[in-house]
Design a protein around this motif. Structure first.
Motif, PDB file in Angstrom:
ATOM      1  N   VAL A 227       1.143  -1.517   0.035  1.00 41.48           N
ATOM      2  CA  VAL A 227      -0.088   0.376  -0.129  1.00 41.48           C
ATOM      3  C   VAL A 227       0.480   1.200  -0.253  1.00 41.48           C
ATOM      4  N   SER A 228       2.222   1.178   0.522  1.00 42.52           N
ATOM      5  CA  SER A 228       3.444   2.298   0.799  1.00 42.52           C
ATOM      6  C   SER A 228       3.421   2.783  -0.557  1.00 42.52           C
ATOM      7  N   ARG A 229       3.731   1.851  -1.333  1.00 40.28           N
ATOM      8  CA  ARG A 229       4.380   1.763  -2.598  1.00 40.28           C
ATOM      9  C   ARG A 229       3.162   2.009  -4.511  1.00 40.28           C
ATOM     10  N   GLY A 230       2.172   2.601  -3.031  1.00 37.60           N
ATOM     11  CA  GLY A 230       0.786   3.354  -3.874  1.00 37.60           C
ATOM     12  C   GLY A 230      -0.714   2.625  -5.175  1.00 37.60           C
ATOM     13  N   VAL A 231       0.472   1.438  -4.033  1.00 35.15           N
ATOM     14  CA  VAL A 231      -0.613   0.062  -4.925  1.00 35.15           C
ATOM     15  C   VAL A 231      -2.409  -0.158  -3.790  1.00 35.15           C
ATOM     16  N   CYS A 232      -3.899   0.223  -4.052  1.00 35.38           N
ATOM     17  CA  CYS A 232      -3.869  -0.031  -3.258  1.00 35.38           C
ATOM     18  C   CYS A 232      -5.622  -0.978  -3.835  1.00 35.38           C
ATOM     19  N   LEU A 233      -6.702  -1.721  -2.911  1.00 31.49           N
ATOM     20  CA  LEU A 233      -7.773  -2.533  -3.139  1.00 31.49           C
ATOM     21  C   LEU A 233      -9.111  -1.680  -2.585  1.00 31.49           C
ATOM     22  N   VAL A 234      -9.982  -1.589  -3.391  1.00 28.06           N
ATOM     23  CA  VAL A 234     -11.254  -1.247  -2.394  1.00 28.06           C
ATOM     24  C   VAL A 234     -11.653  -2.008  -3.200  1.00 28.06           C
ATOM     25  N   PRO A 235     -11.649  -3.918  -1.225  1.00 27.83           N
ATOM     26  CA  PRO A 235     -13.068  -4.575  -1.118  1.00 27.83           C
ATOM     27  C   PRO A 235     -13.781  -5.151  -1.988  1.00 27.83           C
ATOM     28  N   GLU A 236     -14.144  -6.554  -2.422  1.00 26.12           N
ATOM     29  CA  GLU A 236     -15.568  -6.959  -2.583  1.00 26.12           C
ATOM     30  C   GLU A 236     -16.267  -6.839  -0.931  1.00 26.12           C
ATOM     31  N   GLY A 237     -17.467  -5.861  -1.262  1.00 26.76           N
ATOM     32  CA  GLY A 237     -18.526  -5.773   0.182  1.00 26.76           C
ATOM     33  C   GLY A 237     -17.940  -4.328   0.729  1.00 26.76           C
ATOM     34  N   ARG A 238     -16.985  -3.869   0.372  1.00 31.10           N
ATOM     35  CA  ARG A 238     -17.073  -2.355   0.893  1.00 31.10           C
ATOM     36  C   ARG A 238     -15.852  -2.492   2.223  1.00 31.10           C
ATOM     37  N   HIS A 239     -16.575  -2.928   3.377  1.00 35.39           N
ATOM     38  CA  HIS A 239     -16.136  -3.345   4.497  1.00 35.39           C
ATOM     39  C   HIS A 239     -15.411  -2.255   5.239  1.00 35.39           C
ATOM     40  N   VAL A 240     -16.193  -1.083   4.840  1.00 33.24           N
ATOM     41  CA  VAL A 240     -16.164   0.004   5.914  1.00 33.24           C
ATOM     42  C   VAL A 240     -15.973  -0.532   7.476  1.00 33.24           C
ATOM     43  N   PHE A 241     -15.907   0.729   7.827  1.00 32.91           N
ATOM     44  CA  PHE A 241     -15.406   0.658   9.807  1.00 32.91           C
ATOM     45  C   PHE A 241     -16.943   1.184   9.742  1.00 32.91           C
ATOM     46  N   PRO A 242     -17.712  -0.152  10.516  1.00 31.51           N
ATOM     47  CA  PRO A 242     -19.386   0.392  10.359  1.00 31.51           C
ATOM     48  C   PRO A 242     -20.010   1.174  11.900  1.00 31.51           C
ATOM     49  N   ASN A 243     -18.868   1.067  13.140  1.00 31.17           N
ATOM     50  CA  ASN A 243     -19.127   2.095  14.273  1.00 31.17           C
ATOM     51  C   ASN A 243     -18.056   3.668  14.304  1.00 31.17           C
ATOM     52  N   LEU A 244     -17.298   3.625  12.692  1.00 35.69           N
ATOM     53  CA  LEU A 244     -16.732   4.966  12.527  1.00 35.69           C
ATOM     54  C   LEU A 244     -17.461   5.437  11.942  1.00 35.69           C
ATOM     55  N   THR A 245     -17.034   7.145  11.916  1.00 36.71           N
ATOM     56  CA  THR A 245     -18.181   8.022  11.406  1.00 36.71           C
ATOM     57  C   THR A 245     -16.835   7.878   9.814  1.00 36.71           C
ATOM     58  N   VAL A 246     -17.972   8.472   8.325  1.00 40.08           N
ATOM     59  CA  VAL A 246     -17.591   9.114   7.434  1.00 40.08           C
ATOM     60  C   VAL A 246     -15.962   9.476   7.769  1.00 40.08           C
ATOM     61  N   ASP A 247     -15.668  10.240   8.016  1.00 39.77           N
ATOM     62  CA  ASP A 247     -14.535  11.358   8.698  1.00 39.77           C
ATOM     63  C   ASP A 247     -13.426  10.259   9.132  1.00 39.77           C
ATOM     64  N   GLU A 248     -13.677   9.676  10.153  1.00 43.66           N
ATOM     65  CA  GLU A 248     -12.316   8.080  10.889  1.00 43.66           C
ATOM     66  C   GLU A 248     -12.662   7.654  10.480  1.00 43.66           C
ATOM     67  N   ASN A 249     -12.925   7.205   9.221  1.00 43.56           N
ATOM     68  CA  ASN A 249     -13.346   6.647   7.713  1.00 43.56           C
ATOM     69  C   ASN A 249     -11.868   6.866   6.746  1.00 43.56           C
ATOM     70  N   LEU A 250     -11.839   8.007   6.373  1.00 49.44           N
ATOM     71  CA  LEU A 250     -11.330   8.512   5.573  1.00 49.44           C
ATOM     72  C   LEU A 250     -10.062   9.335   6.354  1.00 49.44           C
ATOM     73  N   THR A 251      -9.353   9.243   6.984  1.00 52.56           N
ATOM     74  CA  THR A 251      -8.864   9.740   7.772  1.00 52.56           C
ATOM     75  C   THR A 251      -7.829   8.064   8.415  1.00 52.56           C
ATOM     76  N   LEU A 252      -8.615   7.228   8.293  1.00 54.25           N
ATOM     77  CA  LEU A 252      -7.854   5.922   8.705  1.00 54.25           C
ATOM     78  C   LEU A 252      -7.053   5.517   7.769  1.00 54.25           C
ATOM     79  N   GLY A 253      -7.614   5.792   6.072  1.00 55.23           N
ATOM     80  CA  GLY A 253      -7.450   5.570   4.873  1.00 55.23           C
ATOM     81  C   GLY A 253      -5.697   6.069   4.903  1.00 55.23           C
ATOM     82  N   ALA A 254      -6.014   7.305   5.181  1.00 52.99           N
ATOM     83  CA  ALA A 254      -4.970   8.062   4.979  1.00 52.99           C
ATOM     84  C   ALA A 254      -3.305   8.050   6.537  1.00 52.99           C
ATOM     85  N   TYR A 255      -3.821   6.860   7.086  1.00 54.63           N
ATOM     86  CA  TYR A 255      -3.455   6.288   8.328  1.00 54.63           C
ATOM     87  C   TYR A 255      -1.287   5.964   8.217  1.00 54.63           C
ATOM     88  N   SER A 256      -1.167   5.481   6.860  1.00 53.45           N
ATOM     89  CA  SER A 256       0.243   5.526   7.045  1.00 53.45           C
ATOM     90  C   SER A 256       1.307   7.543   5.910  1.00 53.45           C
TER      91      SER A 256
END
Length: 237
Positions: A74-103
């Protein structure tokens, strides 16, 4: 360029991939189509390190990815959007986006990318403080794509992004894929909606029971009798 060579993998006791080969040129949209169980998802998971191949190599712009931990891929720029979305259901939209930028640590860049995501998906901005588990299926797919974009990918792999969505949302998702690609992101798309996937693809591959059976430019595959009969529900001419 992403290059997959002689890739074999076992998944759940099944020989899911049997020496497949495919190329994804920089800046292209490449679609991988096939029936359920053909090995499409296993291909993407093998590329990103979630499934360990039994043989073969995956290289990205000349660097071998095979054997690297997923976080390093992922850190090399290769990212997967998985089948079934797999968002973090108990986190907000903003928190999910923040986790996307964790690295990442570039705060101005992260803020700019968040606004770019909201530009692509205005509905997410309207629901920025809402828990992801309360979003509709289409909104969760938007969030899954947005979260992936927060990694600032050079190659975005998407696994069945249209699955279970209303036709209007499906059209919007494919329009977004084209918009993302127009900004310079290479796309590898796995889809059962063969017509939609090939219509936007520069190149396409057909996967059947773990093997690539034929491939070619997306528009040509749309006209191919084998594809039309097997995947578009059309009789042979």
């Amino acid at each position: 360029m992403l290059k997959v060579e002689q890739l074999s993998a076992h998944y759940g006791g099944i020989h899911a991939l049997q020496g497949i080969e495919l190329d994804v040129p920089d800046g292209a949209i490449v679609s991988l189509i096939g029936a359920n169980g053909a090995g499409k998802s296993t291909t993407l998971k093998s590329i990103v390190g979630l499934v360990k191949p039994s043989r073969g190599t995956v290289t990205w712009n000349g660097e071998v990815l095979t054997g690297l931990p997923t976080k390093d891929i992922v850190s090399r720029g290769v990212c997967l959007v998985p089948e079934g979305r797999h968002v973090f259901p108990n986190l907000t939209v903003d928190e999910n986006l923040t986790l996307g930028a964790y690295s990442r640590s570039d705060k101005p860049g992260i803020a700019a990318d968040r606004e770019k995501v909201f530009g692509l998906f205005p509905r997410l901005k309207e629901r920025v403080s809402q828990k992801a588990g309360t979003l509709s299926g289409g909104e969760q797919q938007m969030l899954a794509v947005g979260r992936a974009l927060m990694t600032r990918p050079r190659l975005l792999m998407m696994d069945e992004p249209s699955l279970g969505l209303a036709p209007l949302i499906v059209k919007m998702i494919f329009d977004i894929v084209k918009a993302i690609n127009a900004e310079g992101v290479t796309v590898l798309l796995v889809e059962q909606n063969a017509k939609a996937a090939l219509e936007i693809a520069d190149y396409g591959y057909v996967l059947e029971t773990g093997r690539i059976t034929f491939h070619g430019p997306g528009k040509e595959l749309l006209k191919d009798d084998r594809v039309r009969h097997a995947y578009l529900g059309e009789a042979h001419a």
